[in-house]
Design a protein around this motif. Structure first.
Motif, mmCIF file in Angstrom:
data_model
loop_
_atom_site.group_PDB
_atom_site.id
_atom_site.type_symbol
_atom_site.label_atom_id
_atom_site.label_comp_id
_atom_site.label_asym_id
_atom_site.label_seq_id
_atom_site.Cartn_x
_atom_site.Cartn_y
_atom_site.Cartn_z
ATOM 1 N N HIS A 183 0.829 -1.204 0.000
ATOM 2 C CA HIS A 183 0.000 0.000 0.000
ATOM 3 C C HIS A 183 0.867 1.259 0.000
ATOM 4 C CE1 HIS A 183 -3.044 -2.870 0.504
ATOM 5 N NE2 HIS A 183 -3.187 -2.837 1.819
ATOM 6 N N ARG A 184 1.988 1.206 0.710
ATOM 7 C CA ARG A 184 2.918 2.347 0.692
ATOM 8 C C ARG A 184 3.513 2.526 -0.700
ATOM 9 N NH1 ARG A 184 4.811 0.026 5.551
ATOM 10 N NH2 ARG A 184 6.740 -0.620 4.514
ATOM 11 N N ALA A 185 3.799 1.411 -1.397
ATOM 12 C CA ALA A 185 4.336 1.503 -2.757
ATOM 13 C C ALA A 185 3.322 2.138 -3.695
ATOM 14 C CB ALA A 185 4.725 0.104 -3.250
ATOM 15 N N PHE A 186 2.056 1.765 -3.562
ATOM 16 C CA PHE A 186 1.011 2.374 -4.403
ATOM 17 C C PHE A 186 0.936 3.879 -4.144
ATOM 18 C CE2 PHE A 186 -3.314 3.958 -4.883
ATOM 19 C CZ PHE A 186 -3.618 3.578 -6.171
ATOM 20 N N ASN A 187 0.989 4.283 -2.878
ATOM 21 C CA ASN A 187 0.918 5.706 -2.548
ATOM 22 C C ASN A 187 2.083 6.480 -3.141
ATOM 23 O OD1 ASN A 187 -1.297 4.951 -1.090
ATOM 24 N ND2 ASN A 187 -0.529 5.581 0.895
ATOM 25 N N LEU A 188 3.285 5.897 -3.059
ATOM 26 C CA LEU A 188 4.456 6.575 -3.620
ATOM 27 C C LEU A 188 4.346 6.721 -5.130
ATOM 28 C CD1 LEU A 188 7.415 5.032 -1.557
ATOM 29 C CD2 LEU A 188 6.561 7.379 -1.469
ATOM 30 N N ILE A 189 3.861 5.689 -5.806
ATOM 31 C CA ILE A 189 3.696 5.774 -7.262
ATOM 32 C C ILE A 189 2.661 6.828 -7.616
ATOM 33 C CG2 ILE A 189 2.979 4.523 -9.329
ATOM 34 C CD1 ILE A 189 4.068 1.972 -8.036
ATOM 35 N N TYR A 190 1.557 6.840 -6.876
ATOM 36 C CA TYR A 190 0.492 7.813 -7.139
ATOM 37 C C TYR A 190 1.000 9.238 -6.946
ATOM 38 C CZ TYR A 190 -3.787 10.508 -6.298
ATOM 39 O OH TYR A 190 -4.760 11.467 -6.325
ATOM 40 N N ALA A 191 1.642 9.490 -5.804
ATOM 41 C CA ALA A 191 2.156 10.843 -5.531
ATOM 42 C C ALA A 191 3.256 11.225 -6.521
ATOM 43 C CB ALA A 191 2.675 10.925 -4.098
ATOM 44 N N SER A 192 4.101 10.262 -6.897
ATOM 45 C CA SER A 192 5.179 10.551 -7.845
ATOM 46 C C SER A 192 4.634 10.867 -9.232
ATOM 47 C CB SER A 192 6.147 9.366 -7.918
ATOM 48 O OG SER A 192 6.744 9.116 -6.660
ATOM 49 N N CYS A 193 3.560 10.183 -9.632
ATOM 50 C CA CYS A 193 2.930 10.484 -10.931
ATOM 51 C C CYS A 193 2.380 11.909 -10.937
ATOM 52 C CB CYS A 193 1.820 9.486 -11.221
ATOM 53 S SG CYS A 193 2.386 7.828 -11.662
ATOM 54 N N LEU A 194 1.693 12.289 -9.870
ATOM 55 C CA LEU A 194 1.160 13.656 -9.788
ATOM 56 C C LEU A 194 2.291 14.673 -9.824
ATOM 57 C CD1 LEU A 194 -1.700 13.413 -7.114
ATOM 58 C CD2 LEU A 194 -1.888 13.339 -9.594
ATOM 59 N N LEU A 195 3.328 14.436 -9.034
ATOM 60 C CA LEU A 195 4.434 15.389 -8.967
ATOM 61 C C LEU A 195 5.173 15.472 -10.291
ATOM 62 C CD1 LEU A 195 5.966 17.319 -7.106
ATOM 63 C CD2 LEU A 195 7.436 15.402 -6.440
ATOM 64 N N CYS A 200 6.551 18.492 -15.256
ATOM 65 C CA CYS A 200 6.604 18.533 -16.715
ATOM 66 C C CYS A 200 5.718 19.644 -17.278
ATOM 67 C CB CYS A 200 6.166 17.182 -17.291
ATOM 68 S SG CYS A 200 7.328 15.832 -16.983
ATOM 69 N N THR A 201 4.550 19.846 -16.670
ATOM 70 C CA THR A 201 3.664 20.920 -17.122
ATOM 71 C C THR A 201 4.306 22.282 -16.917
ATOM 72 O OG1 THR A 201 1.729 19.570 -16.587
ATOM 73 C CG2 THR A 201 1.367 21.935 -16.852
ATOM 74 N N VAL A 202 4.911 22.486 -15.765
ATOM 75 C CA VAL A 202 5.572 23.772 -15.482
ATOM 76 C C VAL A 202 6.741 24.000 -16.437
ATOM 77 C CG1 VAL A 202 6.914 25.045 -13.753
ATOM 78 C CG2 VAL A 202 4.849 23.813 -13.070
ATOM 79 N N VAL A 260 -0.130 15.656 -2.116
ATOM 80 C CA VAL A 260 1.135 15.005 -2.478
ATOM 81 C C VAL A 260 2.119 15.070 -1.310
ATOM 82 C CG1 VAL A 260 3.118 15.104 -4.028
ATOM 83 C CG2 VAL A 260 0.819 15.454 -4.940
ATOM 84 N N ILE A 261 2.224 16.218 -0.669
ATOM 85 C CA ILE A 261 3.143 16.381 0.455
ATOM 86 C C ILE A 261 2.762 15.458 1.609
ATOM 87 C CG2 ILE A 261 3.933 18.002 2.217
ATOM 88 C CD1 ILE A 261 3.717 20.213 0.111
ATOM 89 N N GLN A 262 1.458 15.391 1.906
ATOM 90 C CA GLN A 262 1.042 14.536 3.018
ATOM 91 C C GLN A 262 1.277 13.066 2.720
ATOM 92 O OE1 GLN A 262 -2.519 15.614 5.013
ATOM 93 N NE2 GLN A 262 -2.935 13.559 5.785
#
Length: 334
Positions: A183-195, A200-202, A260-262
């Motif tokens: 579950h921690r791995a899923f959270n890291l992937i999710y937050a990393s995708c958003l970040l 890239c957008t910026v 993302v930070i949390q």
């Protein structure tokens, strides 16, 4: 410190709060998205539909889908005094709510990234853009973003990641303070995708600003190139697109960065128990409400009139300066 959300994870009734905030957010969100769609349709009838127009329409429709996916469930929960888990026995309502929140957040940022890449190609690489990019590419790219987002966000239903209920029982989202490694791995992937998509957008927007500044310098140096540039697309139109994209990106960053930070803080420091605050979820749910109003404000006649007046005053000042610089020469020739 014990997690403040632990008392609500299995709660079947609502532990407080008021439906008025959710009702206002739902009404404002629906109204904004409907008005934005009307403005887009009016623009489509006046001008040929461009790839950027296709992406903006997809973004507005995604925001409208997000508003209708979660807000009615929150209102129903308050009215019936039943939490999302209490609405049915097999946790489907909670799972749907959490899936919609994670899926639509990724899709929204994915479409914003597509808009930024489209601007970057159009301004920075116009020859490649004209030869290879078509409107059909936009439909295909949006479909791919939807497919990838749906496949990834469905992983918690298969045991990779976990959906839980948050206080006061009207929210469900991924477990932001999990103990299991998968579950921690899923959270890291999710937050990393958003970040990653935010960065890239910026970067794409920064590149567009740089190329637009170069175009302005060329215009000042060679006035004869104005007609050629207008034959492709006016610089003022590019600036309007960049302004719209920039403000939408800023809105999403403000709404999603606390989440993302949390997630990073809770996942990387998993040995310490953290307080699961609902504030990041509230800020994330505010983005589908803010986006259409940003579009409405920036596409209304008022900003365009202001921009035209600024351009006219700038041109008149430049003309006066040129006349004043040539005036002594005219005196000497007389």
């Amino acid at each position: 410190m014990a997690s403040s959300n632990s008392s609500c994870r299995e709660r079947t009734d609502v532990s407080g709060g008021s439906p008025s905030t959710s009702a206002v957010m739902f009404s404002v969100g629906v109204l904004g998205n409907v008005i934005a769609l009307i403005l887009l349709e009016i623009q489509r009838r006046k001008h040929p539909r461009s790839l950027f127009h296709v992406l903006v329409t997809s973004l507005v429709l995604t925001d409208l889908l997000g508003t209708f996916s979660v807000s009615p469930l929150v209102l129903t929960s308050y009215l019936t005094n039943a939490s999302l888990l209490g609405m049915n026995e097999n946790r489907l309502v909670c799972g749907h709510f959490a899936f919609a929140m994670t899926f639509l957040s990724m899709v929204t940022l994915g479409i914003l990234l597509l808009m930024a890449v489209e601007r970057w190609l159009s301004i920075g690489h116009p020859f490649c853009y004209e030869k290879t990019v078509r409107k059909g590419c936009g439909y295909g790219a949006v479909a791919l973003v939807y497919l990838c987002g749906a496949l990834f966000c469905a992983a918690p239903f298969l045991g990779f990641g976990k959906f839980v209920q948050y206080c006061p029982g009207t929210w469900c989202f991924i477990d932001m303070d999990p103990s299991e490694s998968q579950h921690r791995a899923f959270n890291l992937i999710y937050a990393s995708c958003l970040l990653s998509m935010i960065v890239c957008t910026v970067l794409c927007n920064a590149s567009v600003i740089y190329h637009l500044s170069l175009m302005h310098r060329r215009l000042k140096a060679q006035r004869s190139s104005v007609r050629r540039l207008r034959g492709h697309r006016s610089i003022s139109e590019e600036e309007e697109h960049l302004l719209l994209l920039g403000f939408m990106t800023i809105a999403f960053v403000i709404c999603s960065l606390p989440l993302v930070i949390q997630i990073y803080r809770n996942t990387l420091n998993h040995q310490e128990r953290h307080t699961n605050s609902v504030i990041p979820l509230l800020s994330l749910s505010a983005n589908p409400i803010i986006d259409p109003w940003v579009f409405i404000i920036l596409r209304s006649p008022v900003p365009r009139l202001i921009w035209e007046k600024i351009c006219k005053s700038t041109k008149s000042n430049e003309k006066k300066q040129r006349v004043q610089s040539f005036h002594p020469v005219l005196l000497r020739t007389d």
